[in-house]
Design a protein around this motif. Structure first.
Motif, PDB file in Angstrom:
ATOM      1  N   ASN A 263     -32.835  55.218 160.178  1.00 40.64           N
ATOM      2  CA  ASN A 263     -32.079  54.010 160.532  1.00 40.64           C
ATOM      3  C   ASN A 263     -30.933  53.758 159.560  1.00 40.64           C
ATOM      4  O   ASN A 263     -29.825  53.405 159.973  1.00 40.64           O
ATOM      5  N   LEU A 264     -31.182  53.951 158.284  1.00 35.28           N
ATOM      6  CA  LEU A 264     -30.140  53.742 157.275  1.00 35.28           C
ATOM      7  C   LEU A 264     -28.998  54.739 157.457  1.00 35.28           C
ATOM      8  O   LEU A 264     -27.828  54.364 157.454  1.00 35.28           O
ATOM      9  N   ALA A 265     -29.340  55.996 157.636  1.00 34.20           N
ATOM     10  CA  ALA A 265     -28.307  57.023 157.797  1.00 34.20           C
ATOM     11  C   ALA A 265     -27.497  56.789 159.070  1.00 34.20           C
ATOM     12  O   ALA A 265     -26.265  56.935 159.068  1.00 34.20           O
ATOM     13  N   LEU A 266     -28.167  56.402 160.141  1.00 33.49           N
ATOM     14  CA  LEU A 266     -27.449  56.157 161.393  1.00 33.49           C
ATOM     15  C   LEU A 266     -26.553  54.927 161.280  1.00 33.49           C
ATOM     16  O   LEU A 266     -25.452  54.903 161.831  1.00 33.49           O
ATOM     17  N   ALA A 267     -27.006  53.922 160.571  1.00 33.34           N
ATOM     18  CA  ALA A 267     -26.191  52.718 160.381  1.00 33.34           C
ATOM     19  C   ALA A 267     -24.926  53.046 159.587  1.00 33.34           C
ATOM     20  O   ALA A 267     -23.877  52.445 159.808  1.00 33.34           O
ATOM     21  N   GLN A 268     -25.028  54.015 158.670  1.00 35.62           N
ATOM     22  CA  GLN A 268     -23.873  54.414 157.877  1.00 35.62           C
ATOM     23  C   GLN A 268     -22.992  55.408 158.632  1.00 35.62           C
ATOM     24  O   GLN A 268     -21.887  55.706 158.204  1.00 35.62           O
ATOM     25  N   GLY A 269     -23.507  55.935 159.723  1.00 39.19           N
ATOM     26  CA  GLY A 269     -22.712  56.822 160.567  1.00 39.19           C
ATOM     27  C   GLY A 269     -22.490  58.211 160.017  1.00 39.19           C
ATOM     28  O   GLY A 269     -21.570  58.903 160.436  1.00 39.19           O
ATOM     29  N   ASP A 270     -23.330  58.643 159.108  1.00 41.72           N
ATOM     30  CA  ASP A 270     -23.118  59.967 158.523  1.00 41.72           C
ATOM     31  C   ASP A 270     -24.396  60.798 158.543  1.00 41.72           C
ATOM     32  O   ASP A 270     -24.702  61.485 157.594  1.00 41.72           O
ATOM     33  N   ALA A 271     -25.134  60.717 159.622  1.00 41.52           N
ATOM     34  CA  ALA A 271     -26.428  61.381 159.676  1.00 41.52           C
ATOM     35  C   ALA A 271     -26.366  62.714 160.403  1.00 41.52           C
ATOM     36  O   ALA A 271     -25.755  62.834 161.448  1.00 41.52           O
ATOM     37  N   THR A 272     -26.997  63.694 159.806  1.00 40.06           N
ATOM     38  CA  THR A 272     -27.325  64.927 160.504  1.00 40.06           C
ATOM     39  C   THR A 272     -28.851  65.015 160.476  1.00 40.06           C
ATOM     40  O   THR A 272     -29.483  64.451 159.582  1.00 40.06           O
TER      41      THR A 272
END
Length: 138
Positions: free
Chosen positions: A95-104
């Protein structure tokens, strides 16, 4: 009735024991076996489709879509397993990575989540097939 537990490693490598299904709750909500089995099958179908859609959104780096799917899946899993806090912990990094928009997928450790969801899907189908699921004292 003791819920089934699934050991997982969180992205921080902390063991997390996740329940799969809260059958006691499901038995209370759906005392009628055919209605409960219908719910379990539908929950399986929805969870499976959402898991596949999440994998696809992650692969396409469609972070907004993935975030919405992760939120929905997290809520579904928390309802089915009755362990809201543990479910939040499992999904926290994603959730944190997706909220920051930089998730792989590899950056956020999505594999433990996908493994948990696959096992939850199996537990849903097994609960349909288990005639003893209607008796919590068995």
């Amino acid at each position: 009735m003791t819920p089934l537990l699934m050991p997982l490693l969180t992205p921080s490598l902390t063991p997390l024991f996740m329940p799969l299904l809260n059958m006691e709750l499901l038995l209370d909500l759906y005392p009628d076996v055919p209605a409960r089995n219908s719910f379990l099958r539908r929950a399986h179908d929805v969870l499976s489709a959402d898991r596949v859609a999440l994998q696809d959104a992650m692969a396409r780096r469609a972070h907004d879509d993935a975030r919405q799917l992760a939120h929905r899946i997290q809520g579904t899993a928390a309802f089915l397993n009755g362990a809201r806090e543990s479910t939040q912990e499992l999904f926290r990094g994603l959730n944190l990575a997706l909220a920051q928009g930089d998730a792989t997928p590899t950056q956020v450790g999505v594999e433990p989540i996908l493994a948990y969801l696959s096992n939850l899907e199996i537990a849903l189908l097994r609960a349909v097939d288990d005639p003893g699921a209607e008796d919590p004292n068995r």
